[in-house]
Design a protein around this motif. Structure first.
Motif, PDB file in Angstrom:
ATOM      1  N   ASP A  35     -20.357 112.879  47.856  1.00  0.00           N
ATOM      2  CA  ASP A  35     -19.334 112.324  47.687  1.00  0.00           C
ATOM      3  C   ASP A  35     -18.257 112.809  46.598  1.00  0.00           C
ATOM      4  O   ASP A  35     -17.265 112.911  46.946  1.00  0.00           O
ATOM      5  N   ARG A  36     -19.190 113.148  45.472  1.00  0.00           N
ATOM      6  CA  ARG A  36     -18.286 113.947  44.455  1.00  0.00           C
ATOM      7  C   ARG A  36     -17.486 115.193  44.944  1.00  0.00           C
ATOM      8  O   ARG A  36     -16.563 115.560  44.824  1.00  0.00           O
ATOM      9  N   ALA A  37     -18.613 115.870  45.555  1.00  0.00           N
ATOM     10  CA  ALA A  37     -17.899 117.124  46.340  1.00  0.00           C
ATOM     11  C   ALA A  37     -17.072 116.968  47.329  1.00  0.00           C
ATOM     12  O   ALA A  37     -16.060 117.842  47.175  1.00  0.00           O
ATOM     13  N   GLU A  38     -17.053 115.719  48.005  1.00  0.00           N
ATOM     14  CA  GLU A  38     -16.072 115.764  49.166  1.00  0.00           C
ATOM     15  C   GLU A  38     -14.727 115.227  48.095  1.00  0.00           C
ATOM     16  O   GLU A  38     -13.394 115.538  48.366  1.00  0.00           O
ATOM     17  N   ARG A  39     -14.742 114.433  47.124  1.00  0.00           N
ATOM     18  CA  ARG A  39     -13.812 114.114  46.238  1.00  0.00           C
ATOM     19  C   ARG A  39     -13.102 115.054  45.848  1.00  0.00           C
ATOM     20  O   ARG A  39     -11.901 115.281  45.633  1.00  0.00           O
ATOM     21  N   ARG A  40     -13.766 116.154  45.172  1.00  0.00           N
ATOM     22  CA  ARG A  40     -13.196 117.283  44.597  1.00  0.00           C
ATOM     23  C   ARG A  40     -12.521 118.304  45.558  1.00  0.00           C
ATOM     24  O   ARG A  40     -11.478 118.474  45.420  1.00  0.00           O
ATOM     25  N   GLN A  41     -12.923 118.346  46.706  1.00  0.00           N
ATOM     26  CA  GLN A  41     -12.461 118.904  47.936  1.00  0.00           C
ATOM     27  C   GLN A  41     -10.998 118.246  48.009  1.00  0.00           C
ATOM     28  O   GLN A  41      -9.734 118.916  48.311  1.00  0.00           O
ATOM     29  N   GLU A  42     -11.105 116.936  48.304  1.00  0.00           N
ATOM     30  CA  GLU A  42      -9.852 116.324  48.645  1.00  0.00           C
ATOM     31  C   GLU A  42      -8.857 116.504  47.233  1.00  0.00           C
ATOM     32  O   GLU A  42      -7.546 116.620  47.603  1.00  0.00           O
ATOM     33  N   ALA A  44      -8.680 119.063  44.992  1.00  0.00           N
ATOM     34  CA  ALA A  44      -8.164 120.232  45.561  1.00  0.00           C
ATOM     35  C   ALA A  44      -7.161 120.617  46.316  1.00  0.00           C
ATOM     36  O   ALA A  44      -6.173 121.095  46.186  1.00  0.00           O
ATOM     37  N   ALA A  45      -7.456 119.982  47.435  1.00  0.00           N
ATOM     38  CA  ALA A  45      -6.408 119.988  48.626  1.00  0.00           C
ATOM     39  C   ALA A  45      -5.104 119.046  48.158  1.00  0.00           C
ATOM     40  O   ALA A  45      -3.907 119.601  48.463  1.00  0.00           O
ATOM     41  N   HIS A  46      -5.306 117.950  47.837  1.00  0.00           N
ATOM     42  CA  HIS A  46      -3.961 117.426  47.218  1.00  0.00           C
ATOM     43  C   HIS A  46      -3.155 118.277  46.165  1.00  0.00           C
ATOM     44  O   HIS A  46      -2.076 118.318  46.191  1.00  0.00           O
ATOM     45  N   HIS A  47      -3.950 118.861  45.115  1.00  0.00           N
ATOM     46  CA  HIS A  47      -3.388 119.616  44.073  1.00  0.00           C
ATOM     47  C   HIS A  47      -2.682 120.770  44.745  1.00  0.00           C
ATOM     48  O   HIS A  47      -1.370 121.208  44.436  1.00  0.00           O
ATOM     49  N   GLU A  48      -3.431 121.301  45.596  1.00  0.00           N
ATOM     50  CA  GLU A  48      -2.609 122.676  46.313  1.00  0.00           C
ATOM     51  C   GLU A  48      -1.442 122.092  47.122  1.00  0.00           C
ATOM     52  O   GLU A  48      -0.545 122.756  47.007  1.00  0.00           O
ATOM     53  N   ALA A  49      -1.365 121.125  47.826  1.00  0.00           N
ATOM     54  CA  ALA A  49      -0.413 120.594  48.386  1.00  0.00           C
ATOM     55  C   ALA A  49       0.779 120.416  47.514  1.00  0.00           C
ATOM     56  O   ALA A  49       1.989 120.448  47.798  1.00  0.00           O
ATOM     57  N   GLU A  50       0.421 119.564  46.433  1.00  0.00           N
ATOM     58  CA  GLU A  50       1.413 119.382  45.664  1.00  0.00           C
ATOM     59  C   GLU A  50       1.987 120.490  44.867  1.00  0.00           C
ATOM     60  O   GLU A  50       3.422 120.510  44.595  1.00  0.00           O
ATOM     61  N   ILE A  51       1.275 121.630  44.527  1.00  0.00           N
ATOM     62  CA  ILE A  51       1.895 122.689  44.045  1.00  0.00           C
ATOM     63  C   ILE A  51       2.749 123.463  44.966  1.00  0.00           C
ATOM     64  O   ILE A  51       4.008 123.899  44.780  1.00  0.00           O
ATOM     65  N   ARG A  52       2.412 123.389  46.302  1.00  0.00           N
ATOM     66  CA  ARG A  52       3.170 123.980  47.484  1.00  0.00           C
ATOM     67  C   ARG A  52       4.343 122.986  47.723  1.00  0.00           C
ATOM     68  O   ARG A  52       5.131 123.549  48.588  1.00  0.00           O
ATOM     69  N   SER A  53       4.434 121.802  47.351  1.00  0.00           N
ATOM     70  CA  SER A  53       5.347 120.780  48.130  1.00  0.00           C
ATOM     71  C   SER A  53       6.811 121.466  47.879  1.00  0.00           C
ATOM     72  O   SER A  53       7.656 121.326  49.015  1.00  0.00           O
ATOM     73  N   GLN A  54       7.123 121.950  46.560  1.00  0.00           N
ATOM     74  CA  GLN A  54       8.549 122.532  46.429  1.00  0.00           C
ATOM     75  C   GLN A  54       8.503 123.640  47.295  1.00  0.00           C
ATOM     76  O   GLN A  54       9.726 123.649  48.036  1.00  0.00           O
ATOM     77  N   ALA A  55       7.818 124.536  47.148  1.00  0.00           N
ATOM     78  CA  ALA A  55       7.953 125.768  47.779  1.00  0.00           C
ATOM     79  C   ALA A  55       8.313 125.611  49.331  1.00  0.00           C
ATOM     80  O   ALA A  55       8.943 126.506  49.921  1.00  0.00           O
ATOM     81  N   GLN A  56       7.577 124.830  50.065  1.00  0.00           N
ATOM     82  CA  GLN A  56       7.720 124.647  51.316  1.00  0.00           C
ATOM     83  C   GLN A  56       9.005 124.343  51.759  1.00  0.00           C
ATOM     84  O   GLN A  56       9.244 124.440  52.969  1.00  0.00           O
ATOM     85  N   ARG A  57       9.748 123.856  50.877  1.00  0.00           N
ATOM     86  CA  ARG A  57      11.229 123.371  51.150  1.00  0.00           C
ATOM     87  C   ARG A  57      12.420 124.104  50.814  1.00  0.00           C
ATOM     88  O   ARG A  57      13.396 123.914  50.724  1.00  0.00           O
ATOM     89  N   VAL A  58      11.951 125.437  50.723  1.00  0.00           N
ATOM     90  CA  VAL A  58      12.959 126.368  50.692  1.00  0.00           C
ATOM     91  C   VAL A  58      12.765 127.461  51.553  1.00  0.00           C
ATOM     92  O   VAL A  58      11.704 128.002  51.835  1.00  0.00           O
ATOM     93  N   VAL A  59      14.021 128.006  52.153  1.00  0.00           N
ATOM     94  CA  VAL A  59      13.965 128.726  53.219  1.00  0.00           C
ATOM     95  C   VAL A  59      15.383 129.618  53.166  1.00  0.00           C
ATOM     96  O   VAL A  59      16.242 129.236  52.506  1.00  0.00           O
ATOM     97  N   ALA A  60      15.354 130.882  53.736  1.00  0.00           N
ATOM     98  CA  ALA A  60      16.650 131.570  53.714  1.00  0.00           C
ATOM     99  C   ALA A  60      16.569 132.123  55.380  1.00  0.00           C
ATOM    100  O   ALA A  60      15.737 132.529  55.924  1.00  0.00           O
ATOM    101  N   TRP A  61      17.618 132.381  55.941  1.00  0.00           N
ATOM    102  CA  TRP A  61      17.986 133.033  57.171  1.00  0.00           C
ATOM    103  C   TRP A  61      19.290 133.713  57.205  1.00  0.00           C
ATOM    104  O   TRP A  61      20.396 133.436  56.485  1.00  0.00           O
ATOM    105  N   ALA A  62      19.332 134.418  58.360  1.00  0.00           N
ATOM    106  CA  ALA A  62      20.462 135.101  58.682  1.00  0.00           C
ATOM    107  C   ALA A  62      21.056 134.651  60.049  1.00  0.00           C
ATOM    108  O   ALA A  62      20.439 134.687  60.944  1.00  0.00           O
ATOM    109  N   ASP A  63      22.401 134.551  59.699  1.00  0.00           N
ATOM    110  CA  ASP A  63      23.131 134.047  61.146  1.00  0.00           C
ATOM    111  C   ASP A  63      24.085 135.455  61.762  1.00  0.00           C
ATOM    112  O   ASP A  63      25.016 135.580  60.829  1.00  0.00           O
ATOM    113  N   VAL A  64      24.089 135.664  62.882  1.00  0.00           N
ATOM    114  CA  VAL A  64      25.199 136.798  63.414  1.00  0.00           C
ATOM    115  C   VAL A  64      25.781 135.859  64.346  1.00  0.00           C
ATOM    116  O   VAL A  64      25.378 135.114  65.484  1.00  0.00           O
ATOM    117  N   ARG A  65      27.195 135.867  64.421  1.00  0.00           N
ATOM    118  CA  ARG A  65      27.969 135.349  65.201  1.00  0.00           C
ATOM    119  C   ARG A  65      29.100 136.269  65.892  1.00  0.00           C
ATOM    120  O   ARG A  65      29.654 136.811  65.007  1.00  0.00           O
TER     121      ARG A  65
END
Length: 189
Positions: A35-42, A44-65
């Motif tokens: 149970d402790r190992a599972e909680r640590r994994q959860e 860690a996954a939550h912490h990783e998702a929290e760290i990535r949450s802002q970065a995942q919402r930034v993007v760039a692209w090129a449009d040619v018209r």
């Protein structure tokens, strides 16, 4: 049945009870460890998702018209526009946004740098190029492609979004091979 028999049976029952208690304690300890190992994994996954949450919402692209679709931007009917966009849909600004790019049909590459990209409901134009017949020719067709970009999130972590959309956390500020062009440089020309 003799008293000796009952003494042996009682001793055997005590041994079985003690063994069962040991097994129960061992199983309980094992379950708690799992149970402790599972909680640590959860966590860690939550912490990783929290760290990535802002970065995942930034993007760039090129449009040619091509010109006939956006006549108000076209210099002549043989031209068109190419726009480099960036968008931050997170709750915090990102910093030192750099988008390496080469215009379609051109061998020139450069990096557009913006000091701050605030969160906005609409994408932000990093740079717009109006193409005319004196450039490398009109775009062949409309297209929209993801662009690679690097930036620093609000917590100071560096990120690179690859042109295929993959997000990679960097250990340090990236270096650029192409010429660096800042937004102020583009406005001056």
């Amino acid at each position: 049945m003799t008293a000796e028999f009952w003494t042996v049976v009682a001793a055997g029952a005590s041994v079985v009870a003690a063994a069962a208690a040991i097994v129960a304690v061992a199983f309980d300890l094992y379950r708690r460890r799992e149970d402790r190992a599972e909680r640590r994994q959860e966590q860690a996954a939550h912490h990783e998702a929290e760290i990535r949450s802002q970065a995942q919402r930034v993007v760039a692209w090129a449009d040619v018209r091509i010109a006939y679709e956006i006549p108000e931007y076209a210099v002549d009917p043989y031209g068109g526009t190419e726009v480099l966009w960036a968008h931050n849909t997170s709750d915090s600004p990102v910093y030192d946004v750099a988008v390496p790019h080469a215009w379609s049909g051109s061998s020139t590459s450069f990096v557009v740098v913006r000091a701050v990209l605030p969160p906005t409901p609409a994408p932000v134009v990093m740079v717009k190029w109006v193409r005319d017949r004196t450039d490398d020719g009109p775009p062949d067709e409309d297209s929209s492609t993801l662009s690679a970009l690097t930036f620093r999130d609000a917590a100071g972590r560096w990120w690179r979004r690859e042109s295929n959309g993959d997000l990679v956390q960097l250990d340090a500020r990236p270096k650029y091979a192409a010429d660096t062009v800042t937004i102020a440089d583009l406005r001056a020309t």
